[in-house]
Design a protein around this motif. Structure first.
Motif, PDB file in Angstrom:
ATOM      1  N   GLY A  57       0.789  -1.218   0.000  1.00 49.08           N
ATOM      2  CA  GLY A  57       0.000   0.000   0.000  1.00 49.08           C
ATOM      3  C   GLY A  57       0.824   1.272   0.000  1.00 49.08           C
ATOM      4  O   GLY A  57       0.322   2.341   0.320  1.00 49.08           O
ATOM      5  N   TRP A  58       2.106   1.148  -0.319  1.00 55.26           N
ATOM      6  CA  TRP A  58       2.931   2.336  -0.404  1.00 55.26           C
ATOM      7  C   TRP A  58       2.672   2.997  -1.749  1.00 55.26           C
ATOM      8  O   TRP A  58       3.174   2.565  -2.777  1.00 55.26           O
ATOM      9  CB  TRP A  58       4.407   1.975  -0.249  1.00 55.26           C
ATOM     10  N   SER A  59       1.890   4.027  -1.743  1.00 56.23           N
ATOM     11  CA  SER A  59       1.505   4.713  -2.974  1.00 56.23           C
ATOM     12  C   SER A  59       2.750   5.166  -3.736  1.00 56.23           C
ATOM     13  O   SER A  59       3.635   5.816  -3.175  1.00 56.23           O
ATOM     14  CB  SER A  59       0.628   5.910  -2.635  1.00 56.23           C
ATOM     15  N   GLY A  60       2.806   4.788  -5.002  1.00 51.91           N
ATOM     16  CA  GLY A  60       3.920   5.185  -5.845  1.00 51.91           C
ATOM     17  C   GLY A  60       5.159   4.328  -5.714  1.00 51.91           C
ATOM     18  O   GLY A  60       6.162   4.597  -6.353  1.00 51.91           O
ATOM     19  N   HIS A  61       5.120   3.294  -4.859  1.00 53.14           N
ATOM     20  CA  HIS A  61       6.269   2.408  -4.664  1.00 53.14           C
ATOM     21  C   HIS A  61       5.943   1.011  -5.191  1.00 53.14           C
ATOM     22  O   HIS A  61       4.804   0.569  -5.119  1.00 53.14           O
ATOM     23  CB  HIS A  61       6.622   2.297  -3.171  1.00 53.14           C
ATOM     24  N   ARG A  62       6.969   0.356  -5.692  1.00 57.26           N
ATOM     25  CA  ARG A  62       6.822  -1.030  -6.138  1.00 57.26           C
ATOM     26  C   ARG A  62       7.976  -1.836  -5.584  1.00 57.26           C
ATOM     27  O   ARG A  62       9.059  -1.312  -5.350  1.00 57.26           O
ATOM     28  CB  ARG A  62       6.840  -1.118  -7.671  1.00 57.26           C
ATOM     29  N   TRP A  63       7.715  -3.125  -5.390  1.00 58.64           N
ATOM     30  CA  TRP A  63       8.766  -4.048  -4.964  1.00 58.64           C
ATOM     31  C   TRP A  63       9.140  -4.881  -6.172  1.00 58.64           C
ATOM     32  O   TRP A  63       8.292  -5.454  -6.835  1.00 58.64           O
ATOM     33  CB  TRP A  63       8.275  -4.968  -3.872  1.00 58.64           C
ATOM     34  N   LEU A  64      10.424  -4.974  -6.464  1.00 58.27           N
ATOM     35  CA  LEU A  64      10.890  -5.719  -7.624  1.00 58.27           C
ATOM     36  C   LEU A  64      11.853  -6.816  -7.186  1.00 58.27           C
ATOM     37  O   LEU A  64      12.753  -6.571  -6.380  1.00 58.27           O
ATOM     38  CB  LEU A  64      11.603  -4.785  -8.606  1.00 58.27           C
ATOM     39  N   VAL A  65      11.672  -8.003  -7.731  1.00 58.46           N
ATOM     40  CA  VAL A  65      12.593  -9.104  -7.451  1.00 58.46           C
ATOM     41  C   VAL A  65      13.865  -8.862  -8.256  1.00 58.46           C
ATOM     42  O   VAL A  65      13.823  -8.737  -9.479  1.00 58.46           O
ATOM     43  CB  VAL A  65      11.966 -10.469  -7.817  1.00 58.46           C
ATOM     44  N   ALA A  66      14.989  -8.783  -7.563  1.00 58.24           N
ATOM     45  CA  ALA A  66      16.276  -8.554  -8.226  1.00 58.24           C
ATOM     46  C   ALA A  66      17.067  -9.846  -8.396  1.00 58.24           C
ATOM     47  O   ALA A  66      17.854  -9.978  -9.328  1.00 58.24           O
ATOM     48  CB  ALA A  66      17.107  -7.541  -7.441  1.00 58.24           C
ATOM     49  N   ARG A  67      16.853 -10.802  -7.477  1.00 55.16           N
ATOM     50  CA  ARG A  67      17.618 -12.048  -7.537  1.00 55.16           C
ATOM     51  C   ARG A  67      16.876 -13.136  -6.791  1.00 55.16           C
ATOM     52  O   ARG A  67      16.277 -12.890  -5.754  1.00 55.16           O
ATOM     53  CB  ARG A  67      18.981 -11.849  -6.904  1.00 55.16           C
ATOM     54  N   VAL A  68      16.945 -14.357  -7.332  1.00 57.39           N
ATOM     55  CA  VAL A  68      16.374 -15.538  -6.681  1.00 57.39           C
ATOM     56  C   VAL A  68      17.425 -16.641  -6.723  1.00 57.39           C
ATOM     57  O   VAL A  68      17.990 -16.923  -7.783  1.00 57.39           O
ATOM     58  CB  VAL A  68      15.092 -16.037  -7.396  1.00 57.39           C
ATOM     59  N   GLU A  69      17.676 -17.254  -5.572  1.00 56.63           N
ATOM     60  CA  GLU A  69      18.604 -18.379  -5.497  1.00 56.63           C
ATOM     61  C   GLU A  69      17.928 -19.510  -4.728  1.00 56.63           C
ATOM     62  O   GLU A  69      17.500 -19.326  -3.591  1.00 56.63           O
ATOM     63  CB  GLU A  69      19.876 -17.964  -4.766  1.00 56.63           C
ATOM     64  N   VAL A  70      17.826 -20.667  -5.365  1.00 56.86           N
ATOM     65  CA  VAL A  70      17.225 -21.837  -4.720  1.00 56.86           C
ATOM     66  C   VAL A  70      18.304 -22.899  -4.559  1.00 56.86           C
ATOM     67  O   VAL A  70      19.024 -23.206  -5.512  1.00 56.86           O
ATOM     68  CB  VAL A  70      16.042 -22.403  -5.550  1.00 56.86           C
ATOM     69  N   ASN A  71      18.409 -23.429  -3.358  1.00 63.80           N
ATOM     70  CA  ASN A  71      19.330 -24.527  -3.068  1.00 63.80           C
ATOM     71  C   ASN A  71      18.500 -25.766  -2.774  1.00 63.80           C
ATOM     72  O   ASN A  71      17.702 -25.767  -1.825  1.00 63.80           O
ATOM     73  CB  ASN A  71      20.206 -24.198  -1.846  1.00 63.80           C
ATOM     74  N   TYR A  72      18.683 -26.798  -3.569  1.00 60.41           N
ATOM     75  CA  TYR A  72      17.947 -28.049  -3.394  1.00 60.41           C
ATOM     76  C   TYR A  72      18.765 -28.972  -2.502  1.00 60.41           C
ATOM     77  O   TYR A  72      19.912 -29.282  -2.817  1.00 60.41           O
ATOM     78  CB  TYR A  72      17.668 -28.686  -4.756  1.00 60.41           C
ATOM     79  N   LEU A  73      18.173 -29.403  -1.393  1.00 60.93           N
ATOM     80  CA  LEU A  73      18.896 -30.195  -0.404  1.00 60.93           C
ATOM     81  C   LEU A  73      18.463 -31.651  -0.372  1.00 60.93           C
ATOM     82  O   LEU A  73      19.220 -32.512   0.053  1.00 60.93           O
ATOM     83  CB  LEU A  73      18.707 -29.581   0.986  1.00 60.93           C
ATOM     84  N   ALA A  74      17.219 -31.920  -0.755  1.00 60.30           N
ATOM     85  CA  ALA A  74      16.681 -33.285  -0.760  1.00 60.30           C
ATOM     86  C   ALA A  74      15.504 -33.322  -1.729  1.00 60.30           C
ATOM     87  O   ALA A  74      14.976 -32.275  -2.112  1.00 60.30           O
ATOM     88  CB  ALA A  74      16.219 -33.690   0.647  1.00 60.30           C
TER      89      ALA A  74
END
Length: 141
Positions: A57-74
């Motif tokens: 709800g921050w008027s005029g603001h957006r959240w953008l994904v810059a990086r995603v890292e997934v580590n698979y353990l099992a």
């Protein structure tokens, strides 16, 4: 690649948890949840976490994904649900980390680290103080 810190593999260290159903269509030819489906499970949990924070709800603001890292353990399997624990990691001036871990039958099967940046109409912007306080309140312990 080194395994994540053992603390990251303990759901008690995260402030938020959600359970997501797996689907038959999530399986690969080997019979386990495929990497694309696991990334989607993390995304669904991240959206639920963001909504639970009530920081939108921050008027005029957006959240953008810059990086995603997934580590698979099992390996993870259908039809067992996946519990995803989520919290905030590092907080910068214009960005923050959302850290998650996926568990199936009590076993950590994957971790996910996402960097989010805050943007306004003029480009990247600093995090407002009350927004930062909301993030701080939800840090991974």
């Amino acid at each position: 690649m080194a395994r994540p810190d053992p603390a990251r593999q303990n759901p008690a260290h995260y402030p938020h948890r959600t359970t997501i159903q797996t689907r038959f269509q999530d399986l690969d030819v080997l019979g386990h949840i495929n990497n694309v489906a696991m990334a989607a499970l993390f995304e669904s949990a991240r959206v639920r976490f963001n909504r639970a924070l009530e920081l939108s709800g921050w008027s005029g603001h957006r959240w953008l994904v810059a990086r995603v890292e997934v580590n698979y353990l099992a390996e993870a399997y259908f039809p067992d649900d996946v519990e995803i624990a989520t919290g905030i990691g590092e907080i910068g001036n214009r960005s923050w980390q959302i850290l998650s871990a996926a568990f199936q039958k009590g076993v950590c099967v994957a971790t996910c680290d996402v960097v989010i940046v805050m943007s306004a109409s003029g480009g990247l912007t600093t995090l407002p103080d009350n927004f930062r306080a909301g993030l701080e309140a939800n840090r991974v312990g």
